[in-house]
Motif scaffolding. Structure first.
Motif, PDB file in Angstrom:
ATOM      1  N   ARG A 164       0.799  -1.227   0.000  1.00 40.47           N
ATOM      2  CA  ARG A 164       0.000   0.000   0.000  1.00 40.47           C
ATOM      3  C   ARG A 164       0.834   1.282   0.000  1.00 40.47           C
ATOM      4  NH1 ARG A 164      -5.494  -0.251   3.453  1.00 40.47           N
ATOM      5  NH2 ARG A 164      -6.798   0.402   1.727  1.00 40.47           N
ATOM      6  N   PRO A 165       1.922   1.346   0.772  1.00 43.81           N
ATOM      7  CA  PRO A 165       2.722   2.581   0.747  1.00 43.81           C
ATOM      8  C   PRO A 165       3.343   2.870  -0.621  1.00 43.81           C
ATOM      9  CG  PRO A 165       3.285   1.245   2.659  1.00 43.81           C
ATOM     10  CD  PRO A 165       2.380   0.420   1.799  1.00 43.81           C
ATOM     11  N   LEU A 166       3.396   1.870  -1.490  1.00 42.67           N
ATOM     12  CA  LEU A 166       3.992   2.055  -2.808  1.00 42.67           C
ATOM     13  C   LEU A 166       2.970   2.396  -3.889  1.00 42.67           C
ATOM     14  CD1 LEU A 166       6.529  -0.904  -2.800  1.00 42.67           C
ATOM     15  CD2 LEU A 166       6.942   1.480  -2.240  1.00 42.67           C
ATOM     16  N   LEU A 167       1.703   2.551  -3.502  1.00 44.71           N
ATOM     17  CA  LEU A 167       0.689   2.925  -4.477  1.00 44.71           C
ATOM     18  C   LEU A 167       0.961   4.332  -4.973  1.00 44.71           C
ATOM     19  CD1 LEU A 167      -2.599   1.558  -2.895  1.00 44.71           C
ATOM     20  CD2 LEU A 167      -1.601   0.874  -5.073  1.00 44.71           C
ATOM     21  N   ARG A 168       0.797   4.522  -6.263  1.00 43.43           N
ATOM     22  CA  ARG A 168       0.998   5.840  -6.865  1.00 43.43           C
ATOM     23  C   ARG A 168      -0.209   6.714  -6.489  1.00 43.43           C
ATOM     24  NH1 ARG A 168       4.297   7.286 -10.737  1.00 43.43           N
ATOM     25  NH2 ARG A 168       4.724   5.168 -11.390  1.00 43.43           N
ATOM     26  N   PRO A 169       0.059   7.931  -5.997  1.00 41.31           N
ATOM     27  CA  PRO A 169      -1.065   8.813  -5.654  1.00 41.31           C
ATOM     28  C   PRO A 169      -1.846   9.171  -6.923  1.00 41.31           C
ATOM     29  CG  PRO A 169       1.054   9.861  -5.180  1.00 41.31           C
ATOM     30  CD  PRO A 169       1.341   8.521  -5.735  1.00 41.31           C
ATOM     31  N   ARG A 170      -3.140   9.174  -6.798  1.00 40.74           N
ATOM     32  CA  ARG A 170      -3.981   9.500  -7.949  1.00 40.74           C
ATOM     33  C   ARG A 170      -4.116  11.015  -8.048  1.00 40.74           C
ATOM     34  NH1 ARG A 170      -5.911   4.878  -9.922  1.00 40.74           N
ATOM     35  NH2 ARG A 170      -6.342   3.173  -8.520  1.00 40.74           N
ATOM     36  N   ALA A 171      -3.995  11.516  -9.287  1.00 41.92           N
ATOM     37  CA  ALA A 171      -4.140  12.950  -9.518  1.00 41.92           C
ATOM     38  C   ALA A 171      -5.625  13.292  -9.504  1.00 41.92           C
ATOM     39  CB  ALA A 171      -3.518  13.323 -10.859  1.00 41.92           C
ATOM     40  N   PRO A 172      -6.002  14.365  -8.812  1.00 46.51           N
ATOM     41  CA  PRO A 172      -7.420  14.747  -8.801  1.00 46.51           C
ATOM     42  C   PRO A 172      -7.845  15.226 -10.193  1.00 46.51           C
ATOM     43  CG  PRO A 172      -6.076  16.399  -7.716  1.00 46.51           C
ATOM     44  CD  PRO A 172      -5.171  15.263  -8.048  1.00 46.51           C
ATOM     45  N   THR A 173      -9.055  14.871 -10.580  1.00 45.75           N
ATOM     46  CA  THR A 173      -9.556  15.303 -11.887  1.00 45.75           C
ATOM     47  C   THR A 173     -10.533  16.444 -11.684  1.00 45.75           C
ATOM     48  OG1 THR A 173     -11.284  13.631 -11.761  1.00 45.75           O
ATOM     49  CG2 THR A 173      -9.282  13.047 -12.962  1.00 45.75           C
ATOM     50  N   ALA A 174     -10.398  17.485 -12.509  1.00 45.63           N
ATOM     51  CA  ALA A 174     -11.250  18.653 -12.386  1.00 45.63           C
ATOM     52  C   ALA A 174     -12.647  18.374 -12.920  1.00 45.63           C
ATOM     53  CB  ALA A 174     -10.636  19.828 -13.127  1.00 45.63           C
ATOM     54  N   ASN A 175     -12.732  17.719 -14.078  1.00 45.70           N
ATOM     55  CA  ASN A 175     -14.011  17.416 -14.711  1.00 45.70           C
ATOM     56  C   ASN A 175     -14.119  15.930 -14.939  1.00 45.70           C
ATOM     57  OD1 ASN A 175     -14.658  20.153 -14.961  1.00 45.70           O
ATOM     58  ND2 ASN A 175     -13.431  20.313 -16.827  1.00 45.70           N
ATOM     59  N   PRO A 176     -15.288  15.372 -14.708  1.00 48.12           N
ATOM     60  CA  PRO A 176     -15.436  13.956 -15.038  1.00 48.12           C
ATOM     61  C   PRO A 176     -15.323  13.761 -16.543  1.00 48.12           C
ATOM     62  CG  PRO A 176     -17.560  14.918 -14.417  1.00 48.12           C
ATOM     63  CD  PRO A 176     -16.500  15.974 -14.197  1.00 48.12           C
ATOM     64  N   VAL A 177     -14.947  12.562 -16.958  1.00 46.95           N
ATOM     65  CA  VAL A 177     -14.794  12.258 -18.378  1.00 46.95           C
ATOM     66  C   VAL A 177     -16.160  12.331 -19.036  1.00 46.95           C
ATOM     67  CG1 VAL A 177     -14.091  10.511 -20.047  1.00 46.95           C
ATOM     68  CG2 VAL A 177     -12.812  10.801 -17.920  1.00 46.95           C
ATOM     69  N   ALA A 189      -0.915   6.597 -22.219  1.00 48.83           N
ATOM     70  CA  ALA A 189      -0.617   5.254 -21.725  1.00 48.83           C
ATOM     71  C   ALA A 189      -1.243   5.100 -20.342  1.00 48.83           C
ATOM     72  CB  ALA A 189       0.889   5.060 -21.638  1.00 48.83           C
ATOM     73  N   PRO A 190      -1.691   3.904 -20.002  1.00 49.13           N
ATOM     74  CA  PRO A 190      -2.273   3.719 -18.677  1.00 49.13           C
ATOM     75  C   PRO A 190      -1.219   3.972 -17.590  1.00 49.13           C
ATOM     76  CG  PRO A 190      -1.991   1.619 -19.803  1.00 49.13           C
ATOM     77  CD  PRO A 190      -1.661   2.696 -20.777  1.00 49.13           C
ATOM     78  N   VAL A 191      -1.641   4.614 -16.530  1.00 46.63           N
ATOM     79  CA  VAL A 191      -0.735   4.935 -15.434  1.00 46.63           C
ATOM     80  C   VAL A 191      -0.553   3.689 -14.576  1.00 46.63           C
ATOM     81  CG1 VAL A 191      -0.423   6.391 -13.401  1.00 46.63           C
ATOM     82  CG2 VAL A 191      -1.525   7.317 -15.446  1.00 46.63           C
ATOM     83  N   GLU A 192       0.706   3.404 -14.234  1.00 43.99           N
ATOM     84  CA  GLU A 192       0.995   2.266 -13.369  1.00 43.99           C
ATOM     85  C   GLU A 192       0.336   2.476 -12.009  1.00 43.99           C
ATOM     86  OE1 GLU A 192       2.726  -0.679 -13.606  1.00 43.99           O
ATOM     87  OE2 GLU A 192       2.761  -0.326 -15.759  1.00 43.99           O
ATOM     88  N   GLU A 193      -0.149   1.400 -11.436  1.00 44.54           N
ATOM     89  CA  GLU A 193      -0.814   1.482 -10.141  1.00 44.54           C
ATOM     90  C   GLU A 193       0.192   1.734  -9.018  1.00 44.54           C
ATOM     91  OE1 GLU A 193      -3.890  -1.275  -7.531  1.00 44.54           O
ATOM     92  OE2 GLU A 193      -3.139  -1.991  -9.448  1.00 44.54           O
ATOM     93  N   TYR A 194       1.413   1.170  -9.150  1.00 45.46           N
ATOM     94  CA  TYR A 194       2.448   1.305  -8.127  1.00 45.46           C
ATOM     95  C   TYR A 194       3.603   2.148  -8.664  1.00 45.46           C
ATOM     96  CZ  TYR A 194       0.042  -2.478  -5.716  1.00 45.46           C
ATOM     97  OH  TYR A 194      -0.890  -3.235  -5.072  1.00 45.46           O
ATOM     98  N   ILE A 195       4.325   2.778  -7.755  1.00 49.79           N
ATOM     99  CA  ILE A 195       5.511   3.527  -8.166  1.00 49.79           C
ATOM    100  C   ILE A 195       6.572   2.545  -8.667  1.00 49.79           C
ATOM    101  CG2 ILE A 195       5.099   5.455  -6.588  1.00 49.79           C
ATOM    102  CD1 ILE A 195       7.262   4.270  -4.758  1.00 49.79           C
ATOM    103  N   ASP A 196       7.548   3.050  -9.399  1.00 48.38           N
ATOM    104  CA  ASP A 196       8.619   2.212  -9.929  1.00 48.38           C
ATOM    105  C   ASP A 196       9.499   1.712  -8.789  1.00 48.38           C
ATOM    106  OD1 ASP A 196      10.490   0.964 -11.540  1.00 48.38           O
ATOM    107  OD2 ASP A 196      11.584   2.833 -11.921  1.00 48.38           O
ATOM    108  N   THR A 197       9.639   0.415  -8.679  1.00 51.40           N
ATOM    109  CA  THR A 197      10.448  -0.167  -7.606  1.00 51.40           C
ATOM    110  C   THR A 197      11.649  -0.925  -8.161  1.00 51.40           C
ATOM    111  OG1 THR A 197       9.089  -2.165  -7.576  1.00 51.40           O
ATOM    112  CG2 THR A 197       8.482  -0.418  -6.037  1.00 51.40           C
TER     113      THR A 197
END
Length: 162
Positions: free
Chosen positions: A33-46, A67-75
């Motif tokens: 869990r500590p390695l999860l990439r923080p999600r960027a807040p979206t201003a407008n829904p898709v 490209a799809p964003v990786e769920e975890y940071i690069d380890t």
């Protein structure tokens, strides 16, 4: 229990590094869990295609091409086990023997680099490493000499003032 935890934790990181997230157990996901990439807040829904106007065409294309964003940071920088570290300590112990206990740190680093990376060097690399090591030591010696001379000059100036 500690040995089991360390082994399990290393195994979890190995799965993550090998892109085998589907094989992670619930316990492993919790540990990561500590390695999860923080999600960027979206201003407008898709918006759907019907809701988008002509001006949003390029924005929509950008979303499609991203490209799809990786769920975890690069380890990839994390060594999944202590074996590599232990191997380095063993090599360092073999280099720094009682006969070589006055070896300069930079020379020891060069020797360890050469031993560990044997498949990555040739005569030119060795020659360049020796030159770099000598230059570093020369620069360090020069800095120490300048600092010593400045200290002597300062002491002489203080003596003259008295």
């Amino acid at each position: 229990h500690i040995v089991t935890y360390v082994h399990s934790h290393c195994h979890t990181h190995t799965k993550l590094q090998r892109k085998k997230k589907g094989e992670l157990s619930d316990e492993e996901k919790l540990a990561l869990r500590p390695l999860l990439r923080p999600r960027a807040p979206t201003a407008n829904p898709v918006q759907s295609d019907e809701e988008e106007g002509d001006g949003d065409f390029f924005a929509a294309m950008g979303r499609i091409n991203q490209a799809p964003v990786e769920e975890y940071i690069d380890t990839s920088f994390i060594i999944p086990s202590a074996v590599e570290v232990e191997r380095l300590w063993s090599i360092a112990g073999n280099v720094l023997t009682s006969n070589r206990n006055k070896m300069l740190p930079t020379l020891m680093q060069v020797i360890i680099f050469l031993k560990v990376n044997r498949d990555m060097w040739d005569e030119d690399t060795v020659h360049q490493s020796i030159i770099n090591s000598k230059n570093t030591e020369r620069e360090n010696r020069s800095r120490r000499t300048v600092a010593l001379e400045e200290r002597v000059d300062q002491e002489e100036a203080e003596t003259v003032e008295l």
